[in-house]
Design an enzyme around this catalytic site. Structure first.
Site, short mmCIF file in Angstrom:
data_model
loop_
_atom_site.label_atom_id
_atom_site.label_comp_id
_atom_site.label_asym_id
_atom_site.label_seq_id
_atom_site.Cartn_x
_atom_site.Cartn_y
_atom_site.Cartn_z
N GLY A 10 0.81 -1.22 0.00
CA GLY A 10 0.00 0.00 0.00
C GLY A 10 0.84 1.26 0.00
O GLY A 10 2.08 1.22 0.04
N THR A 14 3.14 -1.94 3.87
CA THR A 14 3.06 -3.20 3.12
C THR A 14 2.68 -4.29 4.10
O THR A 14 3.38 -4.51 5.09
CB THR A 14 4.39 -3.48 2.41
OG1 THR A 14 4.57 -2.47 1.41
CG2 THR A 14 4.40 -4.84 1.75
N GLU A 76 -6.31 -4.21 -6.54
CA GLU A 76 -6.53 -3.94 -5.12
C GLU A 76 -7.99 -4.10 -4.67
O GLU A 76 -8.27 -4.69 -3.63
CB GLU A 76 -6.05 -2.50 -4.86
CG GLU A 76 -6.05 -2.11 -3.42
CD GLU A 76 -5.39 -0.75 -3.22
OE1 GLU A 76 -4.65 -0.29 -4.11
OE2 GLU A 76 -5.63 -0.17 -2.16
N GLY A 127 -5.80 7.95 6.50
CA GLY A 127 -4.77 7.74 7.52
C GLY A 127 -3.55 8.63 7.33
O GLY A 127 -2.92 9.05 8.31
N THR A 129 -3.68 11.64 6.18
CA THR A 129 -4.11 12.96 6.66
C THR A 129 -3.99 13.01 8.18
O THR A 129 -3.52 13.99 8.76
CB THR A 129 -5.59 13.20 6.26
OG1 THR A 129 -5.78 12.75 4.93
CG2 THR A 129 -5.96 14.66 6.40
N PHE A 143 2.37 6.63 14.69
CA PHE A 143 0.92 6.33 14.66
C PHE A 143 0.41 5.82 16.01
O PHE A 143 -0.64 6.27 16.49
CB PHE A 143 0.62 5.31 13.56
CG PHE A 143 -0.81 4.89 13.52
CD1 PHE A 143 -1.78 5.71 12.95
CD2 PHE A 143 -1.21 3.67 14.06
CE1 PHE A 143 -3.11 5.33 12.92
CE2 PHE A 143 -2.55 3.28 14.02
CZ PHE A 143 -3.49 4.11 13.46
N1 LIG Z 1 2.72 1.10 12.09
C1 LIG Z 1 2.16 2.09 11.40
N2 LIG Z 1 2.94 3.01 10.80
C2 LIG Z 1 2.42 4.00 10.08
N3 LIG Z 1 1.08 4.18 9.92
C3 LIG Z 1 0.25 3.31 10.50
C4 LIG Z 1 0.75 2.21 11.27
N4 LIG Z 1 -0.30 1.47 11.69
C5 LIG Z 1 -1.39 2.08 11.24
N5 LIG Z 1 -1.09 3.20 10.53
C6 LIG Z 1 -2.11 4.07 9.90
O1 LIG Z 1 -2.60 3.36 8.79
C7 LIG Z 1 -2.56 4.17 7.61
C8 LIG Z 1 -2.29 3.29 6.40
O2 LIG Z 1 -3.36 2.37 6.28
P1 LIG Z 1 -3.31 1.18 5.22
O3 LIG Z 1 -2.16 0.32 5.49
O4 LIG Z 1 -4.65 0.56 5.22
O5 LIG Z 1 -3.08 2.01 3.90
P2 LIG Z 1 -2.18 1.68 2.62
O6 LIG Z 1 -2.64 0.37 2.07
O7 LIG Z 1 -0.75 1.82 2.96
O8 LIG Z 1 -2.58 2.88 1.67
P3 LIG Z 1 -3.50 2.90 0.34
O9 LIG Z 1 -4.46 1.74 0.43
O10 LIG Z 1 -4.21 4.22 0.41
O11 LIG Z 1 -2.52 2.75 -0.77
C9 LIG Z 1 -1.48 5.20 7.90
O12 LIG Z 1 -1.69 6.37 7.16
C10 LIG Z 1 -1.63 5.42 9.39
O13 LIG Z 1 -2.63 6.36 9.67
MG LIG Z 2 -4.41 -0.18 1.08
#
Ligand SMILES: Nc1ncnc2c1ncn2[C@@H]1O[C@H](COP(=O)(O)OP(=O)(O)OP(=O)(O)O)[C@@H](O)[C@H]1O
Ligand SMILES: [Mg+2]
Length: 281
Positions: A10, A14, A76, A127, A129, A143
């Site tokens: 993501g 990841t 996705e 997230g 934001t 976080f």
């Molecule tokens: N260990 C962590 N480190 C950083 N962010 C975290 C962590 N755990 C939770 N978060 C939160 O989760 C969010 C990312 O969520 P998620 O993994 O579902 O998105 P992503 O798959 O990376 O992004 P997208 O689907 O938009 O490409 C971050 O922006 C943050 O707010």
């Molecule tokens: Mg995602």
């Protein structure tokens, strides 16, 4: 550990899902800004033979992996819905139709009905934001720290509620609804806000925007339930509370899944297994 894993690469995180020898899902999370860590972990587990993969950073990760393993990519949205269906079943929910709101780095909103699903919309508020605004406003960027401290905060000196405007009157809508996120700042003219209060208010801003949008799609699609997923909800009771309260107030049913951050990785793994079985037919 079995020989197949699912990866959701993501925007921020990841996620990796795999089954252990007891057939239970195990999960791992890596920061997407350092995909070398994922490569190293895979190399440290030579029994991994098959990889199902999804997410916007798939190509970036594959470029690093340069592996000869059997890899299947799945878009996705398909992976996410597959994972959500699996988790719904596992957690005992029987749902034919629902809005699914994936609060990732940004937020993507889907509608699922039986075997069909469609992406209905989304917003850049997510997230990323939450952590981005928190860092700029309070200096905190971790976080887990942000969500833990937010839990202790109060919004009443920063957010302007409907009842604040209609003081002494009967408001036309519920008084405790937010009239303006951060709207009290220039009315009270305080200039020193406790960090927990700032973080709680940022969480509410993000949560309320996401919920407002999800409710509108739920109304359009005539769907009672809204399933909220994404790593932004992981160990984040405060955000879940904001989302749940507002969803319920608007007469919809919120559902939170335990492994909310891993539906994409689970879906990618299940897809890989399906593809392998088809290939073997
Ligand atoms: N260990 C962590 N480190 C950083 N962010 C975290 C962590 N755990 C939770 N978060 C939160 O989760 C969010 C990312 O969520 P998620 O993994 O579902 O998105 P992503 O798959 O990376 O992004 P997208 O689907 O938009 O490409 C971050 O922006 C943050 O707010
Ligand atoms: Mg995602």
């Amino acid at each position: 550990m079995r020989n197949t894993i699912g990866i959701d690469a993501g925007g921020t995180l990841t996620k990796v899902a795999y089954l252990d020898d007891e057939n239970e899902f195990q999960f791992k999370v890596f920061p997407s800004k350092d995909l070398t860590l994922v490569k190293e972990w895979i190399e440290a587990n030579p029994n991994i033979e098959e990889i199902g993969i999804t997410g916007g950073r798939t190509e970036q990760l594959l470029a690093k992996l340069k592996t000869k393993k059997s890899i299947d990519y799945v878009v996705e949205f398909d992976a996410t819905i597959k994972g959500v269906k699996y988790l719904l079943k596992k957690e005992g929910h029987e749902i034919q139709k629902s809005i699914i709101t994936n609060v990732g780095t940004g937020t993507s909103i889907h509608y699922m009905e039986n075997d069909k699903h469609v992406r209905v919309g989304g917003t850049g508020i997510g997230g990323g934001t939450l952590t981005g605004l928190s860092t700029i406003i309070t200096g905190l960027s971790d976080f887990n720290e942000i969500t833990k401290i937010a839990k202790q905060g109060k919004r009443e000196f920063i957010d302007l509620f409907v009842k604040d405007i209609f003081e002494g009157m009967n408001p036309p809508i519920e008084g405790h609804l937010t009239a303006s996120n951060f709207g009290k700042v220039n009315i009270l003219n305080h200039n020193d806000y406790p960090v927990p209060d700032l973080l709680a208010t940022i969480q509410a801003l993000v949560g309320e925007v996401i919920t407002t949008l999800s409710i509108q799609y739920a109304d359009t699609k005539n769907s009672e339930t809204i399933i909220y997923i994404g790593s932004t909800l992981t160990n984040n009771d405060h955000l879940k509370e904001v989302i749940a309260n507002y969803t319920i107030l608007k007469k919809h049913k919120p559902i939170f899944l335990k492994d909310c951050g891993f539906s994409g990785a689970i879906g990618a793994l299940l897809n890989k297994v399906e593809q392998r079985n088809i290939a073997q037919l």
